[in-house]
Write a protein that holds these residues in place. Structure first.
Motif, PDB file in Angstrom:
ATOM      1  N   GLY A   2       0.976  -1.191   0.230  1.00 30.09           N
ATOM      2  CA  GLY A   2      -0.012  -0.058  -0.113  1.00 30.09           C
ATOM      3  C   GLY A   2       1.032   1.112  -0.114  1.00 30.09           C
ATOM      4  N   VAL A   3       1.722   1.228  -1.072  1.00 28.99           N
ATOM      5  CA  VAL A   3       2.489   2.301  -1.109  1.00 28.99           C
ATOM      6  C   VAL A   3       2.649   3.255  -2.303  1.00 28.99           C
ATOM      7  N   ASP A   4       3.330   4.418  -2.322  1.00 28.39           N
ATOM      8  CA  ASP A   4       3.432   4.996  -3.365  1.00 28.39           C
ATOM      9  C   ASP A   4       3.831   4.265  -4.834  1.00 28.39           C
ATOM     10  N   ASP A   5       3.311   4.536  -6.071  1.00 25.24           N
ATOM     11  CA  ASP A   5       3.423   3.772  -7.127  1.00 25.24           C
ATOM     12  C   ASP A   5       5.111   3.578  -7.358  1.00 25.24           C
ATOM     13  N   GLU A   6       5.761   4.828  -7.181  1.00 23.88           N
ATOM     14  CA  GLU A   6       7.275   4.964  -7.365  1.00 23.88           C
ATOM     15  C   GLU A   6       7.846   3.914  -6.439  1.00 23.88           C
ATOM     16  N   ALA A   7       7.545   3.836  -5.321  1.00 25.00           N
ATOM     17  CA  ALA A   7       8.096   2.869  -4.243  1.00 25.00           C
ATOM     18  C   ALA A   7       7.870   1.452  -4.674  1.00 25.00           C
ATOM     19  N   TYR A   8       6.602   1.228  -5.048  1.00 24.34           N
ATOM     20  CA  TYR A   8       6.157  -0.080  -5.519  1.00 24.34           C
ATOM     21  C   TYR A   8       7.084  -0.416  -6.765  1.00 24.34           C
ATOM     22  N   LYS A   9       7.308   0.442  -7.557  1.00 21.32           N
ATOM     23  CA  LYS A   9       8.066   0.512  -8.739  1.00 21.32           C
ATOM     24  C   LYS A   9       9.577   0.029  -8.725  1.00 21.32           C
ATOM     25  N   THR A  10      10.020   0.665  -7.677  1.00 21.59           N
ATOM     26  CA  THR A  10      11.474   0.415  -7.123  1.00 21.59           C
ATOM     27  C   THR A  10      11.617  -0.932  -6.727  1.00 21.59           C
ATOM     28  N   LYS A  11      10.700  -1.337  -5.755  1.00 17.44           N
ATOM     29  CA  LYS A  11      10.902  -2.646  -5.145  1.00 17.44           C
ATOM     30  C   LYS A  11      10.819  -3.763  -6.009  1.00 17.44           C
ATOM     31  N   THR A  12       9.771  -3.671  -7.128  1.00 21.46           N
ATOM     32  CA  THR A  12       9.596  -4.561  -7.918  1.00 21.46           C
ATOM     33  C   THR A  12      10.653  -4.778  -9.035  1.00 21.46           C
ATOM     34  N   ALA A  13      11.196  -3.746  -9.273  1.00 15.29           N
ATOM     35  CA  ALA A  13      12.401  -3.716 -10.302  1.00 15.29           C
ATOM     36  C   ALA A  13      13.517  -4.436  -9.596  1.00 15.29           C
ATOM     37  N   LEU A  14      13.727  -3.778  -8.382  1.00 17.49           N
ATOM     38  CA  LEU A  14      14.972  -4.765  -7.562  1.00 17.49           C
ATOM     39  C   LEU A  14      14.807  -6.346  -7.372  1.00 17.49           C
ATOM     40  N   ASP A  15      13.632  -6.567  -7.044  1.00 17.67           N
ATOM     41  CA  ASP A  15      13.198  -7.938  -6.994  1.00 17.67           C
ATOM     42  C   ASP A  15      13.328  -8.852  -8.272  1.00 17.67           C
ATOM     43  N   LEU A  16      12.881  -8.217  -9.288  1.00 14.76           N
ATOM     44  CA  LEU A  16      13.135  -8.933 -10.758  1.00 14.76           C
ATOM     45  C   LEU A  16      14.475  -8.802 -11.155  1.00 14.76           C
ATOM     46  N   LYS A  17      15.367  -7.772 -10.807  1.00 17.73           N
ATOM     47  CA  LYS A  17      16.803  -7.814 -11.134  1.00 17.73           C
ATOM     48  C   LYS A  17      17.563  -8.903 -10.407  1.00 17.73           C
ATOM     49  N   SER A  18      17.013  -9.067  -8.920  1.00 13.73           N
ATOM     50  CA  SER A  18      18.002  -9.955  -8.150  1.00 13.73           C
ATOM     51  C   SER A  18      17.399 -11.594  -8.426  1.00 13.73           C
ATOM     52  N   LYS A  19      16.443 -11.785  -9.554  1.00 11.12           N
ATOM     53  CA  LYS A  19      15.905 -13.036  -9.774  1.00 11.12           C
ATOM     54  C   LYS A  19      14.992 -13.519  -8.613  1.00 11.12           C
ATOM     55  N   ALA A  20      14.335 -12.665  -8.036  1.00 10.65           N
ATOM     56  CA  ALA A  20      13.489 -12.703  -6.859  1.00 10.65           C
ATOM     57  C   ALA A  20      12.282 -12.261  -7.203  1.00 10.65           C
TER      58      ALA A  20
END
Length: 456
Positions: free
Chosen positions: A76-94
């Motif tokens: 339940g966060v700002d869209d940019e915060a969600y985007k950042t987390k999702t990007a980092l997860d996918l980048k680290s193959k998680a």
């Protein structure tokens, strides 16, 4: 770290994957991640996922002899915060097996190698999904990049011209209005100008309105002038089409006084435009579905309009002249929305696709919009679920087949700001040619030089 930094830091894609890995697993766990949380942001979506989708899917899989546990990760966060987390997860193959992305992020994530085409992740059955036949090719653009599908869009919206029928009647204009050119819109504005205390036309402009200026202003008008902001690998610069768009802004906000210049410069200008439209003080307003569903809604709108259904008319946005729009269209629109995609590093690509398909099954989609109708991506669902709402049916039937989407590229955010600045300078009195030239120079700096710009 910003989302942009997270994405730009990846130099390439991940290693190729096997679509059939663990395809015969009988017991497994799948995860879904979305920026929606029960009791918070996008509460209704989170409720639907946890109380309808997950129990229904696990039961359906159990009937096939499979024991599938589905875990929901809600944020339940700002869209940019969600985007950042999702990007980092996918980048680290998680990250989750099924992730939700704003459609405007698709190209950026694809170029960074964080997501892959569904056909690469799942194999041929991704393109063979029977639901594609119910999603207009125009709407499929929302989850596509460079001709390949990266995800399935659950819903979308559209932009139209809203007009006040009461003011139209007072100005001698028709109750059912469909302009066929920009000149028709300006002519209606001149008729409305005779009414005291009324702003004839409101099309978002300037930087104070942010992205609303771009998506509810520049981009649909640019499409009406025959161009897309990004096409065939190049960005549209300050050439003929952009000058025509800025010229229309000048005709609205210049000496003619068809629009309220001050409204474009106020921090709360867009909200004020909603209030003025609801109070019968604006004649024509270019806006999206949001205005109808959330702003003017007689029940719980931000600016409730008790007689909305009778007093508000709507029309397609015309091209500059018939047949002069992008792709030879006579009418244009812009849409937005999110997509659901499969993490290319999932251990269970086939089962994840089963879940993705289930999320977009007609009965499951209908359950999602029950009690709060919206324009879904599926034509069959819209035809049934929107029967009671003439406006949403209109958008589904008339707008979606002709709509366009913003380019999902990292540079877009800066390009959008440059477009907003160009309109602001015209509203402030600068000539369209000068504003277009200034925009063109700024654009070249953003996208890496003139080789990436279509200057015509």
């Amino acid at each position: 770290m910003t989302a942009g930094a997270a994405l730009s830091s990846c130099g390439g894609g991940s290693s190729s994957t096997d679509p059939q890995r663990n395809a015969k697993a009988k017991t497994l766990t799948l995860t879904i991640a979305r920026n929606a949380i029960v009791g918070g942001k996008n509460d209704a979506e989170a409720e639907w996922l946890t109380k309808t989708v997950i129990p229904g899917f696990t039961a359906a899989e159990k009937a096939k002899g499979l024991h599938v546990k589905v875990v929901y990760h809600g944020y339940g966060v700002d869209d940019e915060a969600y985007k950042t987390k999702t990007a980092l997860d996918l980048k680290s193959k998680a990250g989750a097996d099924i992730v939700s992305l704003d459609g405007i992020w698709v190209g950026e994530f694809a170029q960074a190698g964080y997501i892959k085409p569904l056909s690469d992740v799942v194999g041929a059955r991704a393109d063979g999904w029977d639901g594609w036949g119910q999603i207009s090719p125009s709407v499929q653009q929302l989850g596509s990049f460079q001709g390949k599908r990266y995800g399935i869009p659950p819903s979308t919206d559209g932009r139209v011209l809203f007009y006040n029928r009461k003011l139209f009647a007072q100005a001698g204009l028709p109750a059912t209005w469909q302009p066929t050119s920009w000149n028709d819109v300006l002519a209606a504005g001149r008729a409305l100008k005779k009414l005291p205390g009324v702003t004839p036309l409101q099309i978002n402009a300037g930087t104070a309105m942010g992205e609303a200026t771009t998506t509810q202003g520049v981009l649909p008008l640019l499409a009406g002038a025959g161009a897309e902001i990004y096409a065939n690998g190049k960005w549209t610069g300050g050439g003929t089409a952009m000058k025509q768009v800025l010229g229309l802004y000048q005709q609205i906000y210049g000496p003619s006084g068809l629009g309220d210049r001050k409204l474009q410069e106020e921090a709360k200008g867009r909200d004020k435009s909603f209030e003025e439209f609801a109070s019968n003080k604006i004649g024509v307003l270019l806006e999206g579905v949001y205005l109808w569903r959330a702003v003017l809604n007689p029940k719980d709108g931000i600016a409730k309009m008790p007689d909305r259904d009778q007093a508000v008319g709507y029309a397609l946005i015309p091209a500059m002249a018939p047949g002069k729009g992008v792709k030879g269209q006579s009418f244009v629109s812009m849409s937005g929305g999110s997509i659901a995609t499969i993490n290319p590093h999932t251990k269970y690509p086939q089962q994840a696709f089963d879940l993705l398909a289930y999320l977009n099954r007609p009965d499951v989609v209908k359950a999602r919009i029950a009690g709060n109708p919206e324009v879904t991506s599926r034509n069959d669902v819209n035809a049934e679920a929107l029967k009671g709402d003439p406006f949403l049916s209109y958008v589904a039937q008339k707008v979606l087949p002709i709509t366009l989407f913003r380019p999902g590229l990292a540079a877009y955010t800066q390009v959008s700001t440059a477009l907003q600045e160009a309109t602001a300078s015209v509203v402030a009195g600068r000539s369209p040619d000068d504003a277009a030239a200034q925009y063109g120079k700024k654009l070249e700096g953003i996208v890496g030089g003139p080789a990436h710009v279509n200057a015509g």
